[in-house]
Scaffold this motif. Sequence first.
Motif, PDB file in Angstrom:
ATOM      1  N   ASP A 130       3.016  -5.513   0.787  1.00  0.00           N
ATOM      2  CA  ASP A 130       3.401  -6.845   0.317  1.00  0.00           C
ATOM      3  C   ASP A 130       2.370  -7.360  -0.686  1.00  0.00           C
ATOM      4  O   ASP A 130       1.329  -6.754  -0.912  1.00  0.00           O
ATOM      5  CB  ASP A 130       3.598  -7.820   1.475  1.00  0.00           C
ATOM      6  N   GLN A 131       2.684  -8.483  -1.310  1.00  0.00           N
ATOM      7  CA  GLN A 131       1.789  -9.124  -2.274  1.00  0.00           C
ATOM      8  C   GLN A 131       1.991 -10.629  -2.155  1.00  0.00           C
ATOM      9  O   GLN A 131       2.565 -11.276  -3.022  1.00  0.00           O
ATOM     10  CB  GLN A 131       2.027  -8.638  -3.707  1.00  0.00           C
ATOM     11  N   PRO A 132       1.525 -11.217  -1.057  1.00  0.00           N
ATOM     12  CA  PRO A 132       1.892 -12.587  -0.700  1.00  0.00           C
ATOM     13  C   PRO A 132       1.401 -13.653  -1.664  1.00  0.00           C
ATOM     14  O   PRO A 132       1.963 -14.751  -1.680  1.00  0.00           O
ATOM     15  CB  PRO A 132       1.255 -12.765   0.684  1.00  0.00           C
ATOM     16  N   GLY A 168       8.124   0.224  -3.658  1.00  0.00           N
ATOM     17  CA  GLY A 168       7.508  -0.939  -4.286  1.00  0.00           C
ATOM     18  C   GLY A 168       6.987  -0.604  -5.676  1.00  0.00           C
ATOM     19  O   GLY A 168       6.721   0.563  -5.993  1.00  0.00           O
ATOM     20  N   GLY A 169       6.803  -1.619  -6.485  1.00  0.00           N
ATOM     21  CA  GLY A 169       6.428  -1.410  -7.881  1.00  0.00           C
ATOM     22  C   GLY A 169       5.186  -0.573  -8.078  1.00  0.00           C
ATOM     23  O   GLY A 169       5.149   0.342  -8.909  1.00  0.00           O
ATOM     24  N   LEU A 186      -2.927  -0.363  -7.726  1.00  0.00           N
ATOM     25  CA  LEU A 186      -2.508   0.171  -6.435  1.00  0.00           C
ATOM     26  C   LEU A 186      -3.417  -0.315  -5.309  1.00  0.00           C
ATOM     27  O   LEU A 186      -2.958  -0.824  -4.288  1.00  0.00           O
ATOM     28  CB  LEU A 186      -2.510   1.704  -6.486  1.00  0.00           C
ATOM     29  N   VAL A 187      -4.724  -0.192  -5.506  1.00  0.00           N
ATOM     30  CA  VAL A 187      -5.675  -0.520  -4.443  1.00  0.00           C
ATOM     31  C   VAL A 187      -5.888  -2.021  -4.310  1.00  0.00           C
ATOM     32  O   VAL A 187      -5.882  -2.562  -3.197  1.00  0.00           O
ATOM     33  CB  VAL A 187      -7.014   0.213  -4.690  1.00  0.00           C
ATOM     34  N   ALA A 188      -6.069  -2.719  -5.440  1.00  0.00           N
ATOM     35  CA  ALA A 188      -6.357  -4.157  -5.376  1.00  0.00           C
ATOM     36  C   ALA A 188      -5.175  -4.943  -4.824  1.00  0.00           C
ATOM     37  O   ALA A 188      -5.343  -5.809  -3.956  1.00  0.00           O
ATOM     38  CB  ALA A 188      -6.738  -4.678  -6.757  1.00  0.00           C
ATOM     39  N   GLU A 189      -3.976  -4.641  -5.313  1.00  0.00           N
ATOM     40  CA  GLU A 189      -2.807  -5.416  -4.880  1.00  0.00           C
ATOM     41  C   GLU A 189      -2.372  -5.034  -3.476  1.00  0.00           C
ATOM     42  O   GLU A 189      -1.820  -5.846  -2.744  1.00  0.00           O
ATOM     43  CB  GLU A 189      -1.657  -5.216  -5.872  1.00  0.00           C
ATOM     44  N   SER A 190      -2.642  -3.793  -3.077  1.00  0.00           N
ATOM     45  CA  SER A 190      -2.245  -3.349  -1.740  1.00  0.00           C
ATOM     46  C   SER A 190      -3.197  -3.839  -0.657  1.00  0.00           C
ATOM     47  O   SER A 190      -2.778  -4.085   0.476  1.00  0.00           O
ATOM     48  CB  SER A 190      -2.166  -1.814  -1.687  1.00  0.00           C
ATOM     49  N   THR A 191      -4.493  -3.977  -0.989  1.00  0.00           N
ATOM     50  CA  THR A 191      -5.477  -4.291   0.061  1.00  0.00           C
ATOM     51  C   THR A 191      -6.033  -5.708  -0.014  1.00  0.00           C
ATOM     52  O   THR A 191      -6.614  -6.178   0.975  1.00  0.00           O
ATOM     53  CB  THR A 191      -6.664  -3.312   0.002  1.00  0.00           C
TER      54      THR A 191
END
Length: 542
Positions: A340-342, A193-194, A273-278
Amino acid sequence: MTVSVTFNEEKVAEQAAETAARLVSEGVPEALAKGDPTLWGPEAQAEATVRLGWLNLPRTSGELLPEIGKLVERARAQGLDHVVLAGMGGSSLAPEVITATADVPLTVLDTTDPGQVRRALEDRLDRTILVVASKSGGTVETDSHRRIYEKAFRDAGIDPAERIVVVTDPGSPLEQTALESGYPVILADPNVGGRYSALSAFGLVPSALAGADVEKLLDDAAAVQPLLAQTEGNPGLDLGAALGAAAVSGRDKLVLEDSLSEINGLPDWIEQLVAESTGKQGKGILPIVGAEPGEAPDELIVGIDSDGALAVGGPLGAQFLVWEYATAIVGRILGIDPFDQPNVAESKKNTAKLLARPELPVGAPILVDGPVEVYGELPGSEVPKDLSDVFTRLLEAIPSRGYLAIMAYLDREAAFDAPYAEGASFEEMTDAWSAADPATLRAQLTLRTERPITFGWGPRFLHSTGQYHKGGPQNGVFLQITGAVDEDVEVPGKPYTLGRLQLAQALGDQGALARRGRPTVRLHLTDRAAGVARLLAVAREV
């Protein structure tokens, strides 16, 4: 040298140890190191199955080095020493950190601001090589940059095929465009993933062209990789357990401190990394970057080679891999899919719909204060009497465990154009730049609240904290800043300019936030320089 995780706060150490022991009993460290896609539950398994290639990048990316080396040799032979990277989010944040740490120049275009793009275009075009990087191959910002540079090269009598390099996934629309145009293409691992792509072609190609030692980056990552399967002495497990346990206990604001680190800018990469993943399903960890640590009970201070409740030390390549592993661990602890990044696509769709309209629906301002127009709805029934009232009511609207996000859709380099006296000292020059920088607003408003304030440049943050804003906890207050465009840039082959695209992105995200009932106000600067000065002057008096 590998990565060390040092605990400086007893409670954090105890929580991390307890959580790590549970994860070990469940067999998580070994399973993650082997790429087990079942670790995040049945709903996440399909996505995880095609998103764990980052675990092997220290080895597999080495296969790209000869091809990358040929690109570097060709660029040097042609005297192309101005490297421009057109990429967003995961395609730009890692190269920015790599090159800044290596102290080699890289111009990053992760913006739709006409002034910032024009500045890059006017800088040594005759010696420019452009890296166009997009995993999907359809990123609107990156596609716009490619089109603009193609025209600029042709207008200057330069064959774009001699100056453009493409990094993308196999089978993407960008790969097809590159092949048709004769551009060199380096394909990235499609199973990464990006935001996990720092050690892939997306991180390596622009960094190597700029002059960074990417082979050492991979070697440092490879040195820490064996530790990630261990049950003890595993820095990824220790860090992930600490972050996850802290978040579960209520400390879900991750304050990143790196003032003593030789690594330059790693918190900006960690932020995405952290904000978009969690940040999803009403959960998540919100990174706070570039702010002084506060004393709020929901903050966890993590130092990069410096003090904090815990400190993370080690070389950049190893840090990349350990933070990725730790973030995957956090996903299991929080019960979410870290791959994911829904909610990211929502603002993109809103932008596309707005661009299809004859006119952008900006609406009418609820207040005009000099060069600042105020749009949106403030908490409370009364119309604000002035800009100071706007700031005061936004700060008062922050929930007890919430935050304020400032999002500036402006030129992030414009402050360096601020005038200063001839013969000024560096300190005086810095003061002049700070007085013209929209980011200074965050520091001024931070003095008026005990709650954390984040700052992001739009649309860059849409590929980072934008997911957390919409998918994370319902406790954010949002302040957008947009500005009038004096000299726009056409996007060849498209029915819009960069200025129109930039404003549509702001309006699209504002709509996505408003639909979730999240307080959102937009400040539009009819004169950018005067508007920034007005914002900062008022903020000092709030």
